[in-house]
Design a protein around this motif. Structure first.
Motif, mmCIF file in Angstrom:
data_model
loop_
_atom_site.group_PDB
_atom_site.id
_atom_site.type_symbol
_atom_site.label_atom_id
_atom_site.label_comp_id
_atom_site.label_asym_id
_atom_site.label_seq_id
_atom_site.Cartn_x
_atom_site.Cartn_y
_atom_site.Cartn_z
ATOM 1 N N CYS A 187 1.278 -1.578 0.177
ATOM 2 C CA CYS A 187 -0.398 -0.179 0.321
ATOM 3 C C CYS A 187 0.980 1.028 -0.008
ATOM 4 C CB CYS A 187 -1.176 0.343 1.104
ATOM 5 S SG CYS A 187 -2.545 -1.565 0.728
ATOM 6 N N ILE A 188 2.269 1.308 0.556
ATOM 7 C CA ILE A 188 3.147 2.309 0.737
ATOM 8 C C ILE A 188 2.985 2.217 -0.532
ATOM 9 C CG2 ILE A 188 5.636 3.261 1.483
ATOM 10 C CD1 ILE A 188 4.821 1.964 4.038
ATOM 11 N N LEU A 189 3.769 1.475 -1.219
ATOM 12 C CA LEU A 189 4.325 1.664 -2.736
ATOM 13 C C LEU A 189 3.331 1.732 -3.337
ATOM 14 C CD1 LEU A 189 6.414 -1.217 -2.935
ATOM 15 C CD2 LEU A 189 7.328 0.864 -2.432
ATOM 16 N N LEU A 190 1.881 1.506 -3.616
ATOM 17 C CA LEU A 190 0.884 2.219 -4.373
ATOM 18 C C LEU A 190 0.850 3.820 -3.902
ATOM 19 C CD1 LEU A 190 -1.561 -0.911 -4.584
ATOM 20 C CD2 LEU A 190 -0.127 -0.614 -6.145
ATOM 21 N N ASN A 191 0.560 3.580 -2.768
ATOM 22 C CA ASN A 191 0.511 5.354 -2.074
ATOM 23 C C ASN A 191 1.345 6.201 -2.955
ATOM 24 O OD1 ASN A 191 -1.611 6.661 -0.241
ATOM 25 N ND2 ASN A 191 -0.862 4.404 0.416
ATOM 26 N N TYR A 192 2.840 5.826 -2.854
ATOM 27 C CA TYR A 192 4.067 6.631 -3.937
ATOM 28 C C TYR A 192 3.580 6.517 -5.230
ATOM 29 C CZ TYR A 192 9.018 8.002 -5.319
ATOM 30 O OH TYR A 192 10.159 8.337 -4.976
ATOM 31 N N VAL A 193 3.923 6.202 -5.527
ATOM 32 C CA VAL A 193 3.723 5.415 -6.666
ATOM 33 C C VAL A 193 2.020 6.771 -7.380
ATOM 34 C CG1 VAL A 193 2.661 4.292 -9.001
ATOM 35 C CG2 VAL A 193 4.759 3.089 -7.432
ATOM 36 N N PHE A 194 0.746 6.512 -7.007
ATOM 37 C CA PHE A 194 0.010 7.243 -7.020
ATOM 38 C C PHE A 194 -0.113 8.785 -7.072
ATOM 39 C CE2 PHE A 194 -3.041 3.293 -7.150
ATOM 40 C CZ PHE A 194 -3.028 2.992 -8.630
ATOM 41 N N LEU A 195 0.711 9.472 -5.383
ATOM 42 C CA LEU A 195 0.921 10.179 -5.047
ATOM 43 C C LEU A 195 2.067 10.819 -6.542
ATOM 44 C CD1 LEU A 195 1.078 10.445 -1.496
ATOM 45 C CD2 LEU A 195 -0.218 11.855 -3.052
ATOM 46 N N THR A 231 -4.073 17.257 -1.467
ATOM 47 C CA THR A 231 -4.896 16.941 -1.747
ATOM 48 C C THR A 231 -6.063 15.881 -1.890
ATOM 49 O OG1 THR A 231 -4.444 18.364 0.833
ATOM 50 C CG2 THR A 231 -6.304 17.087 0.549
ATOM 51 N N PRO A 232 -6.555 16.244 -2.744
ATOM 52 C CA PRO A 232 -7.489 15.969 -3.849
ATOM 53 C C PRO A 232 -7.205 14.522 -4.184
ATOM 54 C CG PRO A 232 -7.312 18.162 -4.489
ATOM 55 C CD PRO A 232 -6.306 18.293 -3.420
ATOM 56 N N SER A 233 -5.015 14.152 -4.743
ATOM 57 C CA SER A 233 -4.184 13.293 -5.270
ATOM 58 C C SER A 233 -4.260 12.083 -4.060
ATOM 59 C CB SER A 233 -2.964 13.983 -5.281
ATOM 60 O OG SER A 233 -3.741 14.721 -6.515
ATOM 61 N N THR A 246 -6.327 6.797 -1.933
ATOM 62 C CA THR A 246 -6.767 6.496 -0.580
ATOM 63 C C THR A 246 -7.441 5.001 -1.440
ATOM 64 O OG1 THR A 246 -6.231 8.133 0.490
ATOM 65 C CG2 THR A 246 -7.673 6.484 1.359
ATOM 66 N N LEU A 247 -8.813 5.654 -2.201
ATOM 67 C CA LEU A 247 -9.444 5.287 -2.828
ATOM 68 C C LEU A 247 -8.948 3.554 -3.744
ATOM 69 C CD1 LEU A 247 -11.933 8.005 -4.404
ATOM 70 C CD2 LEU A 247 -12.468 7.291 -2.544
ATOM 71 N N PHE A 248 -7.927 3.732 -3.919
ATOM 72 C CA PHE A 248 -7.155 2.986 -5.140
ATOM 73 C C PHE A 248 -6.905 2.438 -3.914
ATOM 74 C CE2 PHE A 248 -6.660 5.312 -8.668
ATOM 75 C CZ PHE A 248 -7.558 5.132 -9.307
ATOM 76 N N VAL A 249 -6.412 2.614 -2.997
ATOM 77 C CA VAL A 249 -5.429 1.729 -1.967
ATOM 78 C C VAL A 249 -6.442 0.680 -1.144
ATOM 79 C CG1 VAL A 249 -3.560 1.913 -0.206
ATOM 80 C CG2 VAL A 249 -3.890 3.406 -2.134
ATOM 81 N N TYR A 306 -8.007 -3.540 2.233
ATOM 82 C CA TYR A 306 -9.360 -4.382 2.464
ATOM 83 C C TYR A 306 -9.985 -5.741 1.335
ATOM 84 C CZ TYR A 306 -14.107 -6.408 2.815
ATOM 85 O OH TYR A 306 -15.185 -7.172 3.174
ATOM 86 N N LEU A 307 -9.385 -6.317 0.387
ATOM 87 C CA LEU A 307 -9.142 -7.639 -0.717
ATOM 88 C C LEU A 307 -8.358 -8.334 0.494
ATOM 89 C CD1 LEU A 307 -10.192 -6.734 -3.837
ATOM 90 C CD2 LEU A 307 -11.934 -8.344 -2.221
ATOM 91 N N SER A 308 -6.930 -7.846 0.444
ATOM 92 C CA SER A 308 -5.953 -8.590 0.650
ATOM 93 C C SER A 308 -5.792 -8.649 2.238
ATOM 94 C CB SER A 308 -4.548 -7.440 0.824
ATOM 95 O OG SER A 308 -4.816 -7.615 -0.825
ATOM 96 N N GLN A 309 -6.499 -7.519 3.210
ATOM 97 C CA GLN A 309 -6.752 -7.700 4.638
ATOM 98 C C GLN A 309 -7.515 -9.090 4.691
ATOM 99 O OE1 GLN A 309 -3.725 -6.540 6.223
ATOM 100 N NE2 GLN A 309 -3.813 -4.698 5.312
ATOM 101 N N LYS A 310 -8.684 -9.553 4.243
ATOM 102 C CA LYS A 310 -9.588 -9.898 4.197
ATOM 103 C C LYS A 310 -9.259 -11.755 3.732
ATOM 104 C CE LYS A 310 -14.327 -11.383 3.211
ATOM 105 N NZ LYS A 310 -15.793 -10.800 2.845
#
Length: 167
Positions: free
Chosen positions: A117-125, A137-139, A144-147, A152-156
């Motif tokens: 998720c950190i990597l995804l956050n970094y790449v998207f930001l 902030t909108p970014s 956050t919506l993608f991550v 959720y799917l990974s944790q579940k």
């Protein structure tokens, strides 16, 4: 310490579950708890990100020799420092209570998913702010919506998967 934990967990469950009845036909209880706890943690994350970006780093790059990182990345790291333990606690003790996986194993798995998720956050930001010149902030909100969906799917299905049904 156990009494404090039991009190906090019980209080969170009472508050979250009090809002569940109108959603009973739409969501299973576990999904509702994930949405409520994850939503609260996400709001905390966005609030901390906003405060760190605008007030702590004053929208300026952060120089940590030998590197310089953007204020939006530094703000993300600050917010992560707080929301990682809060998120694990809520996931382990409020949302995914039925599990056979040991806490140590769950923490390792949780960290692995969060690392992705950190990597995804970094790449998207980086993409949204640095390459497409969107506001930070909108970014962060769109990221956050993608991550959150991935998380959720990974944790579940990985970190807190329910016990296997014996046959």
């Amino acid at each position: 310490m156990r009494k404090l934990h039991a009190f906090i967990r019980g209080l969170i469950l009472k508050v979250v579950d009090a809002f569940y009845p109108p959603f009973r036909k739409i969501f299973p209880l576990q999904t509702f708890r994930y949405a409520a706890c994850g939503g609260a943690n996400t709001l905390l994350d966005i609030f901390l990100f906003f405060c760190a970006f605008h007030f702590l780093f004053k929208e300026q790059p952060v120089h940590i020799p030998p590197i310089t990182i953007g204020a939006h990345i530094a703000a993300f790291l600050v917010s992560f420092f707080f929301t990682f333990p809060v998120g694990f606690y809520l996931s382990r003790y409020v949302v995914f209570q039925q599990t056979e996986v040991a806490k140590r194993t769950q923490l390792g798995r949780y960290f692995a998913v969060v690392f992705i998720c950190i990597l995804l956050n970094y790449v998207f930001l980086k993409l949204f702010v640095d390459y497409w010149s969107w506001y930070p902030t909108p970014s962060k909100i769109l990221t956050t919506l993608f991550v959150v969906t991935f998380s959720y799917l990974s944790q579940k299905h990985y970190t807190f998967r329910p016990p296997a049904n014996p046959r």
